[in-house]
Design an enzyme around this catalytic site. Structure first.
Site, PDB file in Angstrom:
ATOM      1  N   LYS A 261      10.965 -20.741  21.122  1.00 29.24           N
ATOM      2  CA  LYS A 261      12.499 -19.116  20.293  1.00 29.24           C
ATOM      3  C   LYS A 261      12.576 -18.736  22.265  1.00 29.24           C
ATOM      4  CE  LYS A 261       8.956 -17.030  17.493  1.00 29.24           C
ATOM      5  NZ  LYS A 261       9.984 -17.461  16.316  1.00 29.24           N
TER       6      LYS A 261
ATOM      7  N   HIS B  16       9.768 -23.507   3.474  1.00 26.23           N
ATOM      8  CA  HIS B  16      11.386 -22.865   2.615  1.00 26.23           C
ATOM      9  C   HIS B  16      12.160 -24.252   3.236  1.00 26.23           C
ATOM     10  CE1 HIS B  16      11.276 -20.883   6.245  1.00 26.23           C
ATOM     11  NE2 HIS B  16      12.953 -20.591   6.275  1.00 26.23           N
TER      12      HIS B  16
ATOM     13  N   ARG C 138       0.477  -1.521   0.260  1.00 24.87           N
ATOM     14  CA  ARG C 138       0.018   0.000   0.102  1.00 24.87           C
ATOM     15  C   ARG C 138      -0.022   1.183   0.345  1.00 24.87           C
ATOM     16  NH1 ARG C 138      -3.553  -1.454   5.282  1.00 24.87           N
ATOM     17  NH2 ARG C 138      -0.758  -2.230   5.826  1.00 24.87           N
TER      18      ARG C 138
ATOM     19  N   HIS D 248       6.624 -26.953   8.948  1.00 25.75           N
ATOM     20  CA  HIS D 248       8.200 -26.867   8.713  1.00 25.75           C
ATOM     21  C   HIS D 248       8.416 -28.884   9.204  1.00 25.75           C
ATOM     22  CE1 HIS D 248       8.699 -23.121   7.198  1.00 25.75           C
ATOM     23  NE2 HIS D 248       8.529 -22.880   8.497  1.00 25.75           N
TER      24      HIS D 248
HETATM   25  P1  NAP Z   1       5.342  -7.851   7.377  1.00 24.27           P
HETATM   26  O1  NAP Z   1       6.907  -7.462   7.397  1.00 24.27           O
HETATM   27  O2  NAP Z   1       4.871  -7.230   7.789  1.00 24.27           O
HETATM   28  O3  NAP Z   1       4.731  -7.545   5.478  1.00 24.27           O
HETATM   29  C1  NAP Z   1       3.387  -6.869   5.008  1.00 24.27           C
HETATM   30  C2  NAP Z   1       3.579  -6.742   3.963  1.00 24.27           C
HETATM   31  O4  NAP Z   1       1.879  -7.229   3.489  1.00 24.27           O
HETATM   32  C3  NAP Z   1       4.188  -5.077   3.291  1.00 24.27           C
HETATM   33  O5  NAP Z   1       4.446  -5.084   2.611  1.00 24.27           O
HETATM   34  C4  NAP Z   1       2.914  -4.660   3.658  1.00 24.27           C
HETATM   35  O6  NAP Z   1       2.910  -3.088   2.874  1.00 24.27           O
HETATM   36  C5  NAP Z   1       1.602  -5.734   3.105  1.00 24.27           C
HETATM   37  N1  NAP Z   1       0.031  -5.495   2.870  1.00 24.27           N
HETATM   38  C6  NAP Z   1      -0.277  -5.265   4.715  1.00 24.27           C
HETATM   39  N2  NAP Z   1      -1.779  -4.905   4.284  1.00 24.27           N
HETATM   40  C7  NAP Z   1      -2.007  -4.714   3.122  1.00 24.27           C
HETATM   41  C8  NAP Z   1      -2.750  -4.772   2.089  1.00 24.27           C
HETATM   42  N3  NAP Z   1      -3.950  -4.232   2.778  1.00 24.27           N
HETATM   43  N4  NAP Z   1      -2.796  -4.542   0.456  1.00 24.27           N
HETATM   44  C9  NAP Z   1      -1.018  -4.621  -0.288  1.00 24.27           C
HETATM   45  N5  NAP Z   1      -0.898  -4.824   0.430  1.00 24.27           N
HETATM   46  C10 NAP Z   1      -0.903  -5.142   2.171  1.00 24.27           C
HETATM   47  O7  NAP Z   1       5.176  -9.883   6.520  1.00 24.27           O
HETATM   48  P2  NAP Z   1       7.045 -10.750   6.480  1.00 24.27           P
HETATM   49  O8  NAP Z   1       7.059 -11.123   7.870  1.00 24.27           O
HETATM   50  O9  NAP Z   1       7.429 -10.119   4.824  1.00 24.27           O
HETATM   51  O10 NAP Z   1       5.416 -11.640   6.055  1.00 24.27           O
HETATM   52  C11 NAP Z   1       5.121 -12.283   4.997  1.00 24.27           C
HETATM   53  C12 NAP Z   1       4.262 -13.602   4.976  1.00 24.27           C
HETATM   54  O11 NAP Z   1       5.415 -14.619   4.329  1.00 24.27           O
HETATM   55  C13 NAP Z   1       3.393 -13.842   5.923  1.00 24.27           C
HETATM   56  O12 NAP Z   1       2.279 -14.609   5.817  1.00 24.27           O
HETATM   57  C14 NAP Z   1       4.283 -14.421   7.266  1.00 24.27           C
HETATM   58  O13 NAP Z   1       4.070 -15.406   8.097  1.00 24.27           O
HETATM   59  C15 NAP Z   1       5.477 -14.932   5.720  1.00 24.27           C
HETATM   60  N6  NAP Z   1       6.925 -15.626   6.775  1.00 24.27           N
HETATM   61  C16 NAP Z   1       7.544 -14.153   6.591  1.00 24.27           C
HETATM   62  C17 NAP Z   1       8.769 -15.040   7.298  1.00 24.27           C
HETATM   63  C18 NAP Z   1       9.710 -14.108   8.043  1.00 24.27           C
HETATM   64  O14 NAP Z   1      10.868 -14.965   8.290  1.00 24.27           O
HETATM   65  N7  NAP Z   1       8.913 -13.131   7.520  1.00 24.27           N
HETATM   66  C19 NAP Z   1       9.115 -15.782   6.736  1.00 24.27           C
HETATM   67  C20 NAP Z   1       8.357 -17.659   6.472  1.00 24.27           C
HETATM   68  C21 NAP Z   1       7.431 -17.011   6.974  1.00 24.27           C
HETATM   69  P3  NAP Z   1       1.723  -1.704   3.581  1.00 24.27           P
HETATM   70  O15 NAP Z   1       1.443  -1.914   4.305  1.00 24.27           O
HETATM   71  O16 NAP Z   1       2.760  -0.539   2.939  1.00 24.27           O
HETATM   72  O17 NAP Z   1       0.398  -2.156   2.961  1.00 24.27           O
END
Ligand code: NAP
Length: 489
Positions: free
Chosen positions: A338, A177, A51, A239
């Protein structure tokens, strides 16, 4: 640019959640590494979506910083890569901007389209519905779903049904992954590329299997997500069960996607149920209290939570069995948590003791052979063997590891799991991705555990940050006369 790895077909990788942690820390770096290896055709694009109101240049600046984290890449190569990177501000829940985005993707009709949903799963249904509505599922298109897929069987079905309205099962890539890790693939090579292991790979010769996924970090800024998930949903249901499948599955007839996934599914369906009748004996839940991590004092889980009250488990240990001919009676001990003392993920296959010792007790104790597959921090495989201590001085036995990690010997750096998996999506190879029925079978096994915990009303057992979880976890394995593998052995 020359490469020993062939180029893939030109693609558009659209990352919903393009400004998020996963995109910046894993997805963009993975693509950059594949770019450096010459595998990305020039007409490919990586399109970040979120967004936040920025443009291509603003997004490139964010990604330039993310890609320079910890080391300085060659500036020319970095800039060349960033030319493939674009950005479109879109809200998954609103229609504004979607027409333009669809037109942009339409500019390259021959590119493989990969829609990577790296957002909270609450948005998966909105995103897929709009991808369908705006006609983006055209040509060769695939959708990648990040974990967690739901929080129980019912919510997983809702997501899968909604995705299935737009994308067929063969277009849907549910990523785990762990399956892209070099060591996990090495497990396939070891088991099915050698005549040595498979005859021993059964209840007659294997005493038990243990899998540990330990983190030193606490929940930190993921507290809001974590408080609704907990360790069983976050780690075990996906996992760790996938690792159980890779250890326990029957040899597939080939490496074709369905041959492998059919065998994994049979393992998931053979897991012995844990429910209200036996959860108290077979599972341990824990929650960390204040303590020390990496030499610093750290707060407890409840201190990190606004509201301060929660039964969410940050640690789980459990004992399960696979009810089939190969594995009957062999315990699989799983533990994850954790704020544990070290960051380590490993699978230990412990073989049975020799049936009779010919050695004098003064020669030293006879230890069990163990195959230790380490997934992180340093991926590798070790086979622990008993040998004679070299030299004169009588026959003294020693337990030593045979190091079977050949990456160093080959001078190869280990690619990150996402590098492999992202290109598998572009290539259209779903072998290392979860099929819908696997996700369902995993929830079918996990749901009764969650229900039993909730019905008991008991709080998770406290453990001090920086320790290996509640003492009940040690008791879980020690009352069977076994111990958790520690000290990196
Ligand atoms: P994050 O840092 O909270 O990022 C969320 C992203 O979604 C941001 O780019 C946010 O940007 C966007 N977003 C939120 N609301 C939105 C909307 N209404 N429309 C479009 N974009 C929107 O989350 P993350 O850690 O990257 O994780 C993403 C997914 O991967 C999750 O399901 C998580 O469980 C999974 N995951 C993450 C990890 C990790 O290491 N981080 C590992 C395994 C799995 P804006 O707020 O600007 O829209």
């Amino acid at each position: 640019m020359s490469s020993s790895n062939p180029q893939v077909h030109a693609f558009d990788l659209v990352i919903f959640g393009g400004t998020g942690d996963l995109a910046a820390r894993k997805l963009l770096p993975a693509m950059f590494h594949r770019f450096l290896d010459g595998q990305l055709p020039d007409s490919s694009r990586i399109i970040g979506i979120a967004r936040e109101s920025t443009d291509d240049e603003g997004y490139r600046a964010q990604m330039r910083k993310a890609l320079s984290e910890g080391h300085a890449p060659d500036p020319q190569q970095l800039e060349a890569f960033l030319q493939l990177v674009h950005y479109r501000p879109l809200d998954a829940r609103k229609d504004a901007g979607w027409d333009d985005f669809a037109a942009m993707v339409g500019e390259r009709p021959d590119n493989v389209r990969v829609f990577y949903l790296s957002t909270s799963p609450d948005l998966f249904i909105d995103i897929c519905t709009r991808l369908g509505h705006y006609g983006l599922n055209r040509g060769e298109a695939r959708v990648v779903l990040e974990k967690p897929i739901g929080r129980d069987l019912e919510s997983a079905n809702q997501i899968n049904d909604a995705v299935g309205q737009v994308f067929s099962e063969s277009q849907t890539y549910r990523i785990d992954h762990y399956l892209g890790k070099e060591t996990v693939q090495n497990l396939l090579a070891l088991r099915f590329g050698n005549a040595l292991f498979e005859p021993l790979w059964n209840a007659a010769h294997i005493d038990h299997v243990q899998i540990t996924v330990a983190e030193t970090l606490g929940v930190g800024n993921r507290a809001a997500y974590y408080s609704r998930a907990g360790a069983l949903r976050d780690m075990v249901q996906n996992h760790m069960l996938q690792l159980v499948c890779m250890v326990a599955m029957e040899p597939p007839s080939s490496l074709s996607p369905d041959a492998v996934r059919d065998e994994k599914l049979k393992v998931l369906r053979s897991l012995k149920p844990i429910d209200e009748s036996n959860a108290a004996q077979l599972t341990v839940r824990g929650q960390y209290r204040a303590g020390a991590a990496d030499g610093q004092s750290v707060p407890g889980y409840l201190d990190e939570l606004e509201g301060g009250k929660s039964h969410t488990e940050t640690f789980v240990a459990l004992k399960t069995e696979i009810a089939n001919w190969r594995w009957a009676g062999v315990p699989f001990y799983l533990r994850t948590g954790k704020r544990l003392p070290e960051r380590v993920s490993e699978i230990v296959v412990a073989f049975k003791a020799v049936p009779h010792s010919i050695f004098d007790p003064s020669a030293g104790a006879l230890a069990h052979n163990r195959l230790v597959l380490r997934l992180q921090p340093d991926e590798g495989v070790k086979l622990w063997l008993t040998i004679k201590h070299p030299g004169p001085g009588g026959l003294r036995l020693r337990h030593v590891p045979l190091d079977m990690s050949f990456a160093e010997a080959f001078g190869v750096s280990q690619p990150d799991a996402y590098e492999r998996l992202l290109l598998d999506v572009v290539r259209g190879n779903p072998t290392l991705f979860m099929r819908r029925d696997e996700v369902e079978a995993a929830w079918r096994w996990a749901d009764p555990i969650l229900e039993a915990w909730s019905a008991s009303g008991e709080a998770p057992k406290p453990y001090t940050a920086g320790t290996w979880g509640p003492s009940a976890s040690v008791a879980l394995i020690e009352r069977d006369g076994r111990t958790w593998n520690e000290d990196g052995e």
